[in-house]
Write a protein that holds these residues in place. Structure first.
Motif, short mmCIF file in Angstrom:
data_model
loop_
_atom_site.label_atom_id
_atom_site.label_comp_id
_atom_site.label_asym_id
_atom_site.label_seq_id
_atom_site.Cartn_x
_atom_site.Cartn_y
_atom_site.Cartn_z
N ASP A 169 0.88 -1.48 -0.20
CA ASP A 169 0.00 0.06 0.09
C ASP A 169 0.71 1.32 0.55
OD1 ASP A 169 0.35 0.66 3.71
OD2 ASP A 169 0.05 -1.41 2.88
N SER C 34 -9.59 -2.33 -0.05
CA SER C 34 -9.13 -1.38 -0.29
C SER C 34 -8.54 -1.91 1.74
CB SER C 34 -8.70 -0.17 -0.54
OG SER C 34 -9.33 0.33 0.23
N GLY C 35 -7.14 -1.00 1.56
CA GLY C 35 -6.12 -1.76 2.62
C GLY C 35 -5.06 -1.93 3.05
N LYS C 41 -7.48 -8.71 3.44
CA LYS C 41 -8.03 -8.75 1.97
C LYS C 41 -8.33 -10.12 1.13
CE LYS C 41 -5.21 -5.41 -0.19
NZ LYS C 41 -4.75 -5.28 1.39
N HIS C 195 -4.32 -2.60 -3.18
CA HIS C 195 -4.31 -1.44 -2.49
C HIS C 195 -3.92 0.05 -2.94
CE1 HIS C 195 -0.17 -1.92 -4.31
NE2 HIS C 195 -0.32 -3.11 -4.02
N PHE C 209 -13.18 -0.31 3.22
CA PHE C 209 -11.88 -0.58 3.84
C PHE C 209 -11.75 -1.11 4.70
CE2 PHE C 209 -8.37 1.96 6.28
CZ PHE C 209 -8.06 1.91 5.11
N ASP C 211 -9.70 -3.24 7.98
CA ASP C 211 -7.97 -2.73 8.19
C ASP C 211 -7.98 -3.74 9.66
OD1 ASP C 211 -5.22 -1.66 9.33
OD2 ASP C 211 -6.14 0.45 9.47
N THR C 219 -14.62 4.78 3.65
CA THR C 219 -13.95 5.33 3.38
C THR C 219 -14.49 5.82 1.96
OG1 THR C 219 -12.74 3.83 3.78
CG2 THR C 219 -12.00 4.90 2.04
N LEU C 224 -10.50 9.10 0.06
CA LEU C 224 -8.56 8.75 -0.66
C LEU C 224 -8.77 10.05 -2.24
CD1 LEU C 224 -10.45 5.62 -2.43
CD2 LEU C 224 -8.79 5.36 -0.79
#
Ligand SMILES: Nc1ncnc2c1ncn2[C@@H]1O[C@H](COP(=O)(O)OP(=O)(O)OP(=O)(O)O)[C@@H](O)[C@H]1O
Ligand SMILES: Nc1ncnc2c1ncn2[C@@H]1O[C@H](COP(=O)(O)OP(=O)(O)OP(=O)(O)O)[C@@H](O)[C@H]1O
Ligand SMILES: [Mg+2]
Ligand SMILES: [Mg+2]
Lengths: 228, 292, 228, 292
Positions: A169, C34-35, C41, C195, C209, C211, C219, C224
Motif C-alpha cells: 500500500d 482496499s486496506g 483482503k 491497495h 476499507f 484494516d 471510506t 482517497l
C-alpha cells in the motif's frame, strides 16, 4: 564502473527481450528503470546478477565479465549482490528468519552476528512477530518485505530490486523507498525496476525508460509528471 | 555459525526430509540387494558344497587280483610319491570285506553266504592335494592311475559331481550378470532419488546459488544423501536376506555370507549410491549454477 | 443476495485475520476492498470462494452456506466463480492457452467453443502471440493478464480479483479496470481487493476499507482523494 | 471437448509425465515381484516334485515265507478291496529275483552264486488313491498292512520324503509371510508414488479444485495411475522371473509358474496398486477439496 553493460542483446527464441542495451552504473548510484509490462526490465536485472548471459555484447559487474566467467566466480559475484525478485522467490520450507538469514549463513557469518542483523532488519520491516512463520502463511505484502530484507541483509555492494512495491500500500511503499535510499546513502548501488517511478522522489535517482527492449535515458521526471 | 556447521545442517536437513521418499528408496535398494544376496548366497553355498565334496573325493584304484599284498603296498608307496597326491591308503581284501559289511549292513547276510567263494578286490584309496581337487584334476589323476601296471581300474564315484559343477558355474555366470544389472539399476534408482531430491529442491538450489552459496556447499549434501542411501539399502538388504536365510535354515541347511562377501556387498551399496548421486546431480548443473 | 457474509471471523493460530466482518453483495455489483498489507483482503476473498471456512459466522454464496456444504457442492459453486489470485496460480506445466481454457474444459465445453472463447480473450489481453508459452516464460505483467483471462473465461456470476494490477503499468492497469467494468455491466458481480483504489473511477463502484481484520464502509472517494 | 475426453487427456498426461519416477517405481515393484515370484517358483516346483514322488510311492508288503503263491494272490485280492488302495501288484519269488537283477546289475554275479540257496521273499506292491498319497496316508496304510495276517513287514522307501515334505511346508509358510510383507510394501510403494504424484501436482490439483473440477475428475487419473503401475510392475516382475528361470533351466531343471499362478500374481499387482493409489490419494483429500 561497478556495472558496465555494453551493447547487450538478449532474445528468448524468436522474441527479442533486450536490444543493444548499454548501461553504466557507478558505485553508490541509484538507478530507476521503468517501462511497460514486457519491456525487458526483469531481463536486464537478470543480466546484472548473471542469471543469464547476453546473446551479444558484454556485461561486466564488480570486475567480473560475462564472457570470462569461471566456475566459482558466480558464487563470489553473487555474494556481493542482493536481489529482490518480482515473484519474491522465498524458500517455502524455511521460516521468515531462515529466509532472511540465508545470504549470511552461506557466507559463513557467526550465529550471533546473523541473529543480530536479521532481528534488526525484521524489526525495521515490521515483521518481528512473523519471524517463525513460513512464506505461505504471509500476506502478499509481507512476503515482499521478507524478500527485501533478504536482499539487504548481507550489506551488498549492489542491490537489484524488481518491482519491490507491487504488493504494498502507499504507506508501506514510501517506507521501502526511503529504506532503499538509506542503503544507497550507505554506499550501495541500487538498481530498481518499477512500473510506477513516481513513487521515487524526483532528483534522488537517475531515471531510465525501457520499452520493447530498448533503453532510453531521455525520460525525466517532468515527462512522468505530465503522465500523471 | 561457520559454513561447516551450516553444511552439516543442510545435510541433516536433506536426510531428515521426505521420509516417505527415503523409506521407499531404501525399500527399493534393499529389495535389489535381496535379489542379489539370494543368488550370492545360493552360489556361495553351492561352491562350499562343491569344495567339500571335492575334498572328500577319493580315487579308488582297484588292484589286479594277481598282485600280492606286499606288491600292493609297494605300489601304494609309489603312488604316494606322485605329484598331486595328498595321501594314499591301502585297502586289503580283508579290509574291503569289512568295509562292505559296515557300509551295506542289509547285504551282510548275502556276504556270509558267499564267504570263501567270492572276494572283493584289494584297492588303493588316493586323496588329492588342494590344487588338484577339482573335476579336471580328479579326472586326469584317475586316468594316470588306471594306466599304471598292477591297477585294474581307477574309479571315483560321486556321479552328481559334474552336475554340481555345472550348476555352480551357471550360478556364477548368473551372479556376474545379475550383479552388473543390479549395480546399474541400483545406481539408477539412487541417481533418480537424488535427481528427485534436486528437482524437489530446485527452488532451494536456485536460491542458494543466487545468494552466493559455493557449488560444493550445494552439491555435497546430495552426494552424502546418495551414498548414505546406498549404504543403508545394502545393509537393509543384508538384514532381510539374513532373516530369510534364518527362516529357511530349518528346511534347507546352508551357511550365511562370510564377512568378506558381507562387506563387499556393503561397499557395492555405498559405491553405487555415490555414483548414482553424481549422475543424479549432473543434469542439474545448470540449476546449481543458479541460472533459472 | 449473491454474497452474504454475516459476522464472520477467521484467525490463523494466534493472529486474527478477520474480525466480525459482514458483507452483502448483490448480483451485478462492483465492490472494491482496499486496506494496508496484512489487513485481511485476501482472507476475505478466500472465504467467498470457500477456500477456507470462517471460525464463526456464516458465509453464503450463490445459495451455498459455509456451514452446510456437502461433498460436490464445492465444485458446483466454484464453477460459478472466477478468481484472480494475488500470486496468479497458473499451472506451470501448461501453456497460456491451456491455462486460460481450464475452467471451460472441466465444465465440459466443446472444443470449438473453448478455442473461440480463449482466442478472443487472449486477443483482448494482448497475449495472442504468447498462447503457446509457458508461465515461466512470461513477464510478471503477462502472467497477471493470463490469470485475469482465466478468471473471466467461463462467464462467472462472481469475479474475485485480488490485487489484479500489482504488476501492471498505468496504461495496462486502466485497460484491465475497464474490462472488469465491462464484465460487470454484463451482470457479473465483481469483488476486487487492491491497495490502490484510486485506479477505479469514483462512482462506478462501492468502496470498502479493511484494516486489522475489521471492515468499514466509511471510506469514500473523497477520503482517497485527500490521501493522494 | 466432452469432459470424458478431458479426463482421458488428464490420465494420459499423468501416465506420460515423470518418466523417471515411473521407471523407478516400475523397477521397484518389479523387483518386489521378482523376490515373490522366486519363492513362488521354488515352492511350486517343490510341490510338484513332492506330488510326483508321492504318486510314485508304493508300499511293499513282504509276505511270510510260509505263504503259498495262491494264498499270496488271495491276500492281494483282499487288499485291493480296502479303502484308499488304488491298485495292487503281486510279486512272486521268481519275479522278485528278476527285479533284483534288473535293478542292481552290478550285484548279479552275487545272486548267481547264491541261486537255489537263498530266496528273496514274495511281496505285494500297493499303490494308493489320490486322497491317501500324502505322508500321513502312506504311514497309516503301511501300519495297517503290516498288522495283517500273512504279511511279515510293510515298507515304503523314499527316505527323503519327510525332508521334502518339511521343506515344502517351510516354503509355503515363508510364501504366505513373504506374500503379505510384499503386498503391503508394494501397496506402500504405489501409495507413495501416487502420493508423490499428488504432491508434485498439488498445484494442479489445487487449481483444478478452484476452477470447479469435480472430485472424481481429479482423483480418477491417480487411481488409474496406481493400478496401471501395479499391473505393469507385476508383469515386469514376471518377465524378469521368466528370464532368470530360463537362464537357470540348464543347471536346475524346473517348470515355470502355471497360468493360474501367473494371473494370480498379475491380479495381486493390480489390486495392491489400486489399494496403494487410494491410500496415496487419501492424505491429499484436503488438497483435492481445493483448500490450500
Ligand atoms: N524464459 C523466457 N522465455 C521466453 N520469453 C521470455 C522469457 N523471459 C522473458 N521472456 C519475454 O521477454 C520479454 C521481456 O520480459 P521481462 O520479464 O524482462 O519484462 P518486464 O519488463 O520485466 O515486464 P513486467 O513489468 O511485466 O515484469 C517479455 O515479452 C517476456 O515474455
Ligand atoms: N495460512 C496462514 N497462516 C497464518 N497466517 C496467515 C495465513 N494466511 C494469512 N495469514 C495472516 O493473516 C493476515 C491477513 O492476511 P491477508 O493475506 O488476508 O492480508 P492482505 O490484506 O491480503 O495483505 P496483502 O495486501 O499484503 O496481500 C496477515 O497478517 C497474514 O500474515
Ligand atoms: Mg518483470
Ligand atoms: Mg493479499
Amino acid at each position: 564502473m561497478l556495472i558496465d553493460i555494453r551493447d547487450a542483446s538478449k532474445s528468448y527464441g524468436r522474441w527479442p527481450a533486450l536490444e543493444h542495451v548499454s548501461l553504466h552504473v557507478a558505485a553508490g548510484e541509484f538507478v530507476v528503470i521503468s517501462g511497460p509490462s514486457g519491456a525487458g526490465k526483469t531481463t536486464l536485472l537478470r543480466l546484472i546478477w548473471m542469471g543469464d548471459m547476453p546473446d551479444s555484447g558484454v556485461v561486466q559487474v564488480a570486475g567480473y565479465r560475462s564472457d570470462m566467467m569461471k566456475p566459482g566466480h558466480l558464487s563470489r559475484l553473487r555474494r556481493r549482490i542482493g536481489v529482490v525478485f518480482q515473484d519474491f522467490r522465498l524458500l517455502p520450507d524455511r521460516t521468515v528468519f531462515d529466509n532472511v538469514a540465508l545470504p549470511l549463513v552461506v557466507s559463513g557469518s557467526s550465529g550471533r552476528a546473523v541473529r543480530k542483523r536479521v532481528f534488526s532488519l525484521l524489526a525495521m520491516m515490521g515483521l518481528s512477530h512473523r519471524r517463525d512463520s513460513f512464506p505461505h502463511q504471509l500476506a502478499g505484502g509481507e512476503q515482499q518485505r521478507v524478500a527485501i530484507a533478504r536482499a539487504m541483509v548481507a550489506y551488498p555492494e549492489i542491490l537489484l530490486a524488481d518491482e519491490p512495491t507491487g504488493n504494498l500500500d502507499p504507506d508501506a511503499t514510501a517506507g521501502i523507498i526511503s529504506q532503499l535510499m538509506d542503503i544507497n546513502r550507505g554506499g550501495t548501488a541500487v538498481v530498481m525496476a518499477t512500473h510506477d517511478p513516481r513513487r521515487i522522489p524526483p532528483g534522488s535517482a537517475r531515471f531510465l525508460f525501457l520499452d520493447g527492449g530498448r533503453l532510453t535515458d531521455s525520460t525525466d521526471w517532468s515527462d512522468l509528471e505530465g503522465e500523471r | 555459525m561457520s559454513i561447516w556447521k551450516a553444511l552439516a545442517g543442510e545435510t541433516l536437513g536433506h536426510l531428515g526430509s521426505r521420509p516417505g521418499a527415503r523409506a521407499v528408496t531404501l525399500v527399493m535398494v534393499s529389495l535389489a540387494f535381496v535379489v542379489f544376496n539370494s543368488f550370492l548366497l545360493v552360489s556361495w553355498n553351492l561352491e562350499r558344497l562343491l569344495r567339500r565334496e571335492m575334498q572328500a573325493v577319493r580315487i579308488e584304484a582297484f588292484l589286479s587280483p594277481e598282485l600280492t599284498p606286499a606288491e600292493g603296498r609297494a605300489l601304494a608307496d609309489l603312488i604316494s610319491g606322485m605329484g598331486g597326491v595328498r595321501s594314499v591308503y591301502y585297502v586289503s581284501v580283508q579290509e574291503a570285506e569289512a568295509l562292505f559289511r559296515a557300509e551295506m549292513p542289509e547285504q551282510e547276510r548275502l556276504l556270509d553266504l558267499l564267504s570263501g567263494r567270492f572276494m572283493l578286490p584289494a584297492s588303493i584309496q588316493v586323496a588329492l592335494e588342494p590344487g588338484w581337487d577339482n573335476e579336471g584334476g580328479v579326472r586326469s589323476m584317475a586316468a594316470t592311475l588306471s594306466a599304471m601296471e598292477g591297477i585294474s581300474e581307477a574309479v571315483y564315484g560321486e556321479e552328481f559331481l559334474p552336475g554340481l559343477t555345472r550348476t555352480v558355474s551357471a550360478f556364477r555366470k548368473l551372479l556376474v550378470f545379475l550383479g552388473a544389472v543390479l549395480a546399474v539399476s541400483i545406481a539408477m534408482v539412487v541417481a533418480y532419488t537424488v535427481r528427485l531430491s534436486v528437482v524437489q529442491r530446485s527452488r532451494t538450489v536456485e536460491i542458494m546459488g543466487i545468494v552466493g552459496a559455493p557449488g560444493w556447499f550445494i552439491t555435497m549434501p546430495f552426494l552424502i544423501e546418495g551414498t548414505v542411501t546406498g549404504l543403508a539399502g545394502a545393509l537393509g538388504g543384508l538384514l532381510i536376506s539374513a532373516v530369510l536365510s534364518m527362516m529357511l535354515q530349518g528346511a534347507v541347511g546352508h551357511s550365511f555370507l562370510p564377512p568378506g562377501l558381507f562387506w563387499a556387498v556393503v561397499f557395492l551399496g555405498g559405491a553405487t549410491g555415490a555414483v548414482g548421486a553424481v549422475l543424479g546431480i549432473r543434469p542439474g548443473k545448470a540449476v546449481i549454477g543458479g541460472k533459472s
